[in-house]
Design a protein around this motif. Structure first.
Motif, PDB file in Angstrom:
ATOM      1  N   LEU A  22      10.993   2.631   6.863  1.00 33.03           N
ATOM      2  CA  LEU A  22      10.343   3.778   6.236  1.00 33.03           C
ATOM      3  C   LEU A  22      11.268   4.981   6.384  1.00 33.03           C
ATOM      4  N   SER A  23      11.594   5.639   5.273  1.00 34.53           N
ATOM      5  CA  SER A  23      12.612   6.691   5.302  1.00 34.53           C
ATOM      6  C   SER A  23      12.149   7.950   4.576  1.00 34.53           C
ATOM      7  N   TRP A  24      12.669   9.076   5.041  1.00 32.18           N
ATOM      8  CA  TRP A  24      12.468  10.366   4.401  1.00 32.18           C
ATOM      9  C   TRP A  24      13.828  11.038   4.214  1.00 32.18           C
ATOM     10  N   GLN A  25      14.010  11.684   3.077  1.00 29.33           N
ATOM     11  CA  GLN A  25      15.284  12.353   2.808  1.00 29.33           C
ATOM     12  C   GLN A  25      15.049  13.713   2.168  1.00 29.33           C
ATOM     13  N   LEU A  26      15.743  14.714   2.680  1.00 28.19           N
ATOM     14  CA  LEU A  26      15.754  16.051   2.099  1.00 28.19           C
ATOM     15  C   LEU A  26      17.194  16.545   2.131  1.00 28.19           C
ATOM     16  N   ASP A  27      17.808  16.638   0.959  1.00 28.87           N
ATOM     17  CA  ASP A  27      19.218  17.020   0.837  1.00 28.87           C
ATOM     18  C   ASP A  27      20.081  16.060   1.665  1.00 28.87           C
ATOM     19  N   GLU A  28      20.833  16.594   2.638  1.00 28.55           N
ATOM     20  CA  GLU A  28      21.725  15.731   3.424  1.00 28.55           C
ATOM     21  C   GLU A  28      21.075  15.208   4.701  1.00 28.55           C
ATOM     22  N   GLN A  29      19.815  15.521   4.888  1.00 25.53           N
ATOM     23  CA  GLN A  29      19.133  15.098   6.108  1.00 25.53           C
ATOM     24  C   GLN A  29      18.177  13.950   5.812  1.00 25.53           C
ATOM     25  N   TRP A  63       0.813  -1.203   0.000  1.00 24.94           N
ATOM     26  CA  TRP A  63       0.000   0.000   0.000  1.00 24.94           C
ATOM     27  C   TRP A  63       0.855   1.264   0.000  1.00 24.94           C
ATOM     28  N   LEU A  64       1.909   1.288   0.802  1.00 26.96           N
ATOM     29  CA  LEU A  64       2.736   2.488   0.895  1.00 26.96           C
ATOM     30  C   LEU A  64       3.462   2.809  -0.408  1.00 26.96           C
ATOM     31  N   GLN A  65       3.593   1.821  -1.270  1.00 21.30           N
ATOM     32  CA  GLN A  65       4.209   2.078  -2.577  1.00 21.30           C
ATOM     33  C   GLN A  65       3.264   2.840  -3.498  1.00 21.30           C
ATOM     34  N   ILE A  66       1.946   2.676  -3.317  1.00 23.58           N
ATOM     35  CA  ILE A  66       0.979   3.250  -4.262  1.00 23.58           C
ATOM     36  C   ILE A  66       0.013   4.234  -3.618  1.00 23.58           C
ATOM     37  N   SER A  67       0.067   4.408  -2.305  1.00 24.49           N
ATOM     38  CA  SER A  67      -0.908   5.259  -1.625  1.00 24.49           C
ATOM     39  C   SER A  67      -0.776   6.710  -2.081  1.00 24.49           C
ATOM     40  N   PRO A  68      -1.895   7.456  -2.085  1.00 21.92           N
ATOM     41  CA  PRO A  68      -1.828   8.870  -2.455  1.00 21.92           C
ATOM     42  C   PRO A  68      -0.903   9.639  -1.525  1.00 21.92           C
ATOM     43  N   ILE A 125       4.583   4.472  12.849  1.00 20.93           N
ATOM     44  CA  ILE A 125       4.367   4.085  11.450  1.00 20.93           C
ATOM     45  C   ILE A 125       3.462   5.111  10.768  1.00 20.93           C
ATOM     46  N   GLN A 126       2.398   5.522  11.462  1.00 18.96           N
ATOM     47  CA  GLN A 126       1.518   6.552  10.901  1.00 18.96           C
ATOM     48  C   GLN A 126       2.293   7.820  10.571  1.00 18.96           C
ATOM     49  N   PHE A 127       3.138   8.269  11.491  1.00 18.35           N
ATOM     50  CA  PHE A 127       3.851   9.527  11.296  1.00 18.35           C
ATOM     51  C   PHE A 127       4.902   9.432  10.193  1.00 18.35           C
ATOM     52  N   PHE A 128       5.414   8.223   9.945  1.00 19.70           N
ATOM     53  CA  PHE A 128       6.415   8.045   8.891  1.00 19.70           C
ATOM     54  C   PHE A 128       5.780   7.723   7.544  1.00 19.70           C
ATOM     55  N   ALA A 129       4.489   7.411   7.527  1.00 15.11           N
ATOM     56  CA  ALA A 129       3.803   7.162   6.254  1.00 15.11           C
ATOM     57  C   ALA A 129       3.585   8.494   5.535  1.00 15.11           C
ATOM     58  N   PRO A 130       3.433   8.473   4.211  1.00 12.23           N
ATOM     59  CA  PRO A 130       3.178   9.722   3.479  1.00 12.23           C
ATOM     60  C   PRO A 130       1.867  10.361   3.912  1.00 12.23           C
ATOM     61  N   PHE A 153       9.978  10.188   0.169  1.00 12.70           N
ATOM     62  CA  PHE A 153       9.672   9.016   0.982  1.00 12.70           C
ATOM     63  C   PHE A 153      10.105   7.742   0.262  1.00 12.70           C
ATOM     64  N   SER A 154      10.582   6.775   1.045  1.00 13.43           N
ATOM     65  CA  SER A 154      10.860   5.446   0.494  1.00 13.43           C
ATOM     66  C   SER A 154      10.536   4.398   1.548  1.00 13.43           C
TER      67      SER A 154
END
Length: 490
Positions: free
Chosen positions: A450-457, A276-281, A366-371, A439-440
């Motif tokens: 579950l990961s988030w990346q913005l520039d070097e962070q 689901w997380l691969q295709i969720s809005p 998990i909720q907070f890390f989901a898109p 997000f990935s």
């Protein structure tokens, strides 16, 4: 533009035992800086109808027992403020419908309400009636005798106290325009389109999420946008429908996420969640709990469409929730209590997890890390348990998760480790810049990241469901810090 920060979902009176002003004081006091926005559940006249405000007698007025439009303005001054546009219906006690009951077709408000004849002028076959999708048991029509001596079948999608609006005619358009204008003038900047999927009815269809409904949502969203407000579509349906609706409105709810997180925790299996997380809005609000029950159909099959979970997995999910709550949820769900939905289990999310603090914090992580932009319901914020006393008093299934709190209850809750831990998680979600990045998600079996990346962070959540082990890792250039989720309960 909506802030990318956690929002609170709450009633003004049930969280404080008082009013809108007391809610503002709470958010500027003990909860100062915790939330970026508030979804203020129905504050219209009356707040205590048969459906806790979702059956407004006057949708354009604030219930004087809890405040005024000026109080709404103050609440929305520094916070994103969401209000419900109840698109589908109005109370049978409204002055408009009471006039219809008194005068029948001679009422100036006759056109505002939808009857069976409006949609089926040549009569309705048994097959056509069976085809109508309805969220609750029984017929979607209620026969009512009017003052002209005639009985008319009024369309009542939800209850016989909620009379459906004819949104296609001038009277229906004007009714909703009046509410939108009130919102826009009083610092409401987000509109939740309540029950919007049922607004358009058409003979020969299931009268739910039709092609015409998509067009209607398009137009309604554009109208709200022109007034400076964003729109959120509130629709429980097959997960593919949510993906399609997301293309038509500013945002949708990710209602598939709550049951998928429960499934992962109950079975130590992340495969359905990751799919689901691969295709969720990405333009979504995420929730675990709301003023309604925990949605089930959003993750399951519908008709010939396979779900993210199969029928057996859905059954296991529901039965595990009942078992975890010591069958309290069974007493509040289905035919066991009035005003029920066929597709929801009435239970606090905390009790659905067996009141296990770590599992609850993990589900929130998990909720907070989901898109999406996360929302936390007031009962969930304070890790409230099922309110069986309120359920017994009202016999309304959803009241099990609609408690009345006061300052003393809140003070005690704020000292509970699970609540302190949740607030720390909220602060991380609100403050880390990477949540505005990419997000990935990866993993299989019992493990995921579950990961988030913005520039070097970057910030990531790594979970081993089988071992009940979770780490939050933050990287800023060459600096790396790791937090064990268990430490939030210390």
């Amino acid at each position: 533009m909506m802030k990318n920060k956690v929002q609170l979902i709450t009633y003004a009176d049930r969280i404080t035992g008082q009013n809108i002003g007391a809610l503002t004081t709470l958010l500027n006091g003990p909860l100062k800086g915790v939330f970026g926005g508030v979804h203020l559940l129905p504050f219209y006249n009356p707040i205590d109808g048969s459906d806790a405000g979702f059956d407004p007698i006057d949708h354009s007025e604030v219930d004087s027992r809890i405040g005024t439009w000026e109080d709404i303005q103050v609440l929305g001054k520094d916070l994103d403020l969401m209000a419900d546009l109840i698109v589908n219906h109005v109370s049978a006690q409204s002055f408009q419908f009471q006039d219809v009951l008194a005068k029948g077709k001679q009422s100036e408000f006759w056109d505002l309400f939808l009857t069976k004849d409006d949609v089926f002028p040549n009569g309705m076959s048994e097959a056509e009636q069976k085809a109508i999708y309805r969220p609750r048991p029984g017929s979607c029509f209620t026969p009512m005798k009017c003052g002209d001596g005639k009985t008319y079948d009024f369309w009542t999608t939800f209850t016989d106290n909620q009379i459906d609006i004819n949104v296609k005619v001038e009277a229906g358009v004007a009714y909703l325009n009046n509410v939108l204008t009130k919102f826009s003038a009083n610092n409401v900047n987000i509109i939740r389109l309540d029950a919007a999927g049922y607004a358009i009815k058409q003979a020969g269809t299931n009268c739910f999420m039709l092609d015409e409904t998509f067009g209607y949502l398009d137009n309604l969203s554009k109208q709200a946008n022109d007034l400076g407000m964003e729109t959120i579509a509130e629709i429980h349906s097959h997960y593919q429908t949510q993906v399609e609706v997301a293309k038509r409105v500013n945002m949708v709810y990710d209602f598939a996420l709550p049951p998928l997180i429960l499934h992962s925790l109950f079975n130590n299996d992340v495969d359905a969640l990751l799919k689901w997380l691969q295709i969720s809005p990405r333009n979504c609000l995420t929730v675990l709990d709301t003023h309604d029950g925990i949605g089930i159909i959003d993750a399951g099959p519908m008709g010939d469409k396979p779900g993210l979970l199969n029928a057996q997995q859905i059954d296991n999910l529901v039965e595990t929730m009942h078992a975890n709550s010591n069958n309290q949820s069974r007493q509040a769900t289905g035919a066991a209590a009035s005003n029920v939905d066929l597709y929801q289990v009435n239970c606090t999310y905390y009790n659905a997890l067996g009141a296990k603090d770590f599992d609850y914090l993990l589900s929130r992580a998990i909720q907070f890390f989901a898109p999406g932009v996360p929302q936390v319901y007031y009962g969930g914020l304070f890790a409230c348990e099922n309110d069986m006393e309120l359920l017994t008093n009202t016999n309304v299934g959803r009241d099990i998760n609609r408690p009345y709190l006061d300052a003393n209850i809140i003070d005690k809750a704020l000292n509970k480790p699970v609540v302190k831990g949740l607030i720390e998680l909220i602060k991380i979600r609100n403050s880390h810049p990477a949540f505005a990045g990419e997000f990935s998600a990866q993993g299989e079996g019992s493990m995921c990241c579950l990961s988030w990346q913005l520039d070097e962070q970057t910030i990531s959540l790594t979970v081993d469901f089988k071992l009940r082990h979770a780490l939050i890792t933050q990287v800023n250039g060459d600096e790396e810090t790791t937090i064990n989720l268990n430490s939030f309960l210390a």
